[in-house]
Design a protein around this motif. Sequence first.
Motif, mmCIF file in Angstrom:
data_model
loop_
_atom_site.group_PDB
_atom_site.id
_atom_site.type_symbol
_atom_site.label_atom_id
_atom_site.label_comp_id
_atom_site.label_asym_id
_atom_site.label_seq_id
_atom_site.Cartn_x
_atom_site.Cartn_y
_atom_site.Cartn_z
ATOM 1 N N SER A 30 0.816 -1.213 0.000
ATOM 2 C CA SER A 30 0.000 0.000 0.000
ATOM 3 C C SER A 30 0.855 1.271 0.000
ATOM 4 N N GLY A 31 2.189 1.097 0.010
ATOM 5 C CA GLY A 31 3.080 2.249 -0.014
ATOM 6 C C GLY A 31 3.484 2.768 1.355
ATOM 7 N N THR A 32 3.063 2.097 2.417
ATOM 8 C CA THR A 32 3.428 2.515 3.769
ATOM 9 C C THR A 32 4.913 2.242 3.997
ATOM 10 N N ARG A 33 5.631 3.230 4.471
ATOM 11 C CA ARG A 33 7.058 3.079 4.793
ATOM 12 C C ARG A 33 7.190 2.330 6.118
ATOM 13 N N LEU A 34 8.013 1.289 6.124
ATOM 14 C CA LEU A 34 8.198 0.446 7.297
ATOM 15 C C LEU A 34 9.680 0.264 7.592
ATOM 16 N N VAL A 35 9.983 -0.020 8.832
ATOM 17 C CA VAL A 35 11.333 -0.396 9.231
ATOM 18 C C VAL A 35 11.204 -1.655 10.079
ATOM 19 N N LEU A 36 11.889 -2.704 9.656
ATOM 20 C CA LEU A 36 11.955 -3.939 10.425
ATOM 21 C C LEU A 36 13.268 -3.897 11.189
ATOM 22 N N ASP A 37 13.215 -4.092 12.498
ATOM 23 C CA ASP A 37 14.409 -3.940 13.323
ATOM 24 C C ASP A 37 14.610 -5.164 14.200
ATOM 25 N N LEU A 38 15.867 -5.538 14.380
ATOM 26 C CA LEU A 38 16.252 -6.591 15.307
ATOM 27 C C LEU A 38 17.115 -5.940 16.376
ATOM 28 N N ALA A 39 16.745 -6.145 17.639
ATOM 29 C CA ALA A 39 17.486 -5.550 18.752
ATOM 30 C C ALA A 39 17.739 -6.599 19.819
ATOM 31 N N ARG A 40 18.740 -6.331 20.665
ATOM 32 C CA ARG A 40 19.045 -7.194 21.803
ATOM 33 C C ARG A 40 18.449 -6.581 23.052
ATOM 34 N N THR A 41 17.975 -7.426 23.947
ATOM 35 C CA THR A 41 17.546 -6.973 25.267
ATOM 36 C C THR A 41 18.201 -7.898 26.273
ATOM 37 N N GLY A 42 19.132 -7.383 27.013
ATOM 38 C CA GLY A 42 19.833 -8.200 27.980
ATOM 39 C C GLY A 42 20.735 -9.213 27.291
ATOM 40 N N GLU A 43 21.107 -10.237 28.049
ATOM 41 C CA GLU A 43 22.038 -11.233 27.522
ATOM 42 C C GLU A 43 21.387 -12.251 26.606
ATOM 43 N N SER A 44 20.100 -12.524 26.806
ATOM 44 C CA SER A 44 19.486 -13.600 26.038
ATOM 45 C C SER A 44 18.217 -13.190 25.296
ATOM 46 N N TRP A 46 15.854 -11.083 22.472
ATOM 47 C CA TRP A 46 15.828 -10.495 21.134
ATOM 48 C C TRP A 46 14.468 -9.859 20.930
ATOM 49 N N VAL A 47 14.433 -8.755 20.223
ATOM 50 C CA VAL A 47 13.171 -8.088 19.916
ATOM 51 C C VAL A 47 13.140 -7.778 18.428
ATOM 52 N N PHE A 48 12.106 -8.262 17.750
ATOM 53 C CA PHE A 48 11.830 -7.874 16.370
ATOM 54 C C PHE A 48 10.728 -6.830 16.435
ATOM 55 N N THR A 49 10.898 -5.752 15.722
ATOM 56 C CA THR A 49 9.885 -4.704 15.698
ATOM 57 C C THR A 49 9.648 -4.265 14.268
ATOM 58 N N LEU A 50 8.380 -4.084 13.933
ATOM 59 C CA LEU A 50 7.991 -3.548 12.642
ATOM 60 C C LEU A 50 7.449 -2.150 12.904
ATOM 61 N N PHE A 51 8.262 -1.138 12.612
ATOM 62 C CA PHE A 51 7.893 0.252 12.859
ATOM 63 C C PHE A 51 7.188 0.840 11.646
ATOM 64 N N TYR A 52 6.245 1.733 11.892
ATOM 65 C CA TYR A 52 5.617 2.512 10.832
ATOM 66 C C TYR A 52 5.198 3.854 11.407
ATOM 67 N N ALA A 53 5.077 4.820 10.541
ATOM 68 C CA ALA A 53 4.607 6.146 10.956
ATOM 69 C C ALA A 53 3.378 6.472 10.124
ATOM 70 N N GLY A 54 2.360 6.960 10.774
ATOM 71 C CA GLY A 54 1.147 7.339 10.033
ATOM 72 C C GLY A 54 0.266 6.151 9.741
#
Length: 167
Positions: A30-44, A46-54
């Motif tokens: 649909s043309g929505t701009r997205l960012v898929l992110d992989l981050a660490r939280t602590g030693e063990s 993991w967080v996957f996040t699908l960011f969008y604005a609007g």
Amino acid sequence: MDTFRLEGTPRTEGPGAAKSIAHRSFSDASGTRLVLDLARTGESGWVFTLFYAGTRPAAGTVEDHRALFRDAVDRLGLALVEITPAASADEVLITSPDSPGVPESAIGAHWDLPHEDLGRVWPHLGLREDAPREVKEIKLRELMRTPAWPAAPEVLRQQAEEFLRGD
């Protein structure tokens, strides 16, 4: 990272950027701009996040990524803690007030929500009106275990009981 086509560089801006280790920017159908992110939280963790604005991403985009996340968790033998928004009961983080390190409920010890209608309480539990029933049941039971629940309006407590009975 191949499954998610992530770039091996962290995001440098936005919420959680300090913990980011890889990301990918793209647009959905649909043309929505997205960012898929992989981050660490602590030693063990993991967080996957699908960011969008609007504009919210297309439902198919969210479901495709949910399936990819769940497949990766299974393939790697990881433990799924939570997916938000949850689409099924196994995607809801269930905490026990007795668990070490579990913060106190945001509801607190007294009832301060101005609502007497269950439909208006869902957003306070992090749910949309169209959330799956099984997810609503889990979140509602969690609310009902808080010290504030006995002080909730009687009509709301009745609606909650009826909801859980399937009435």
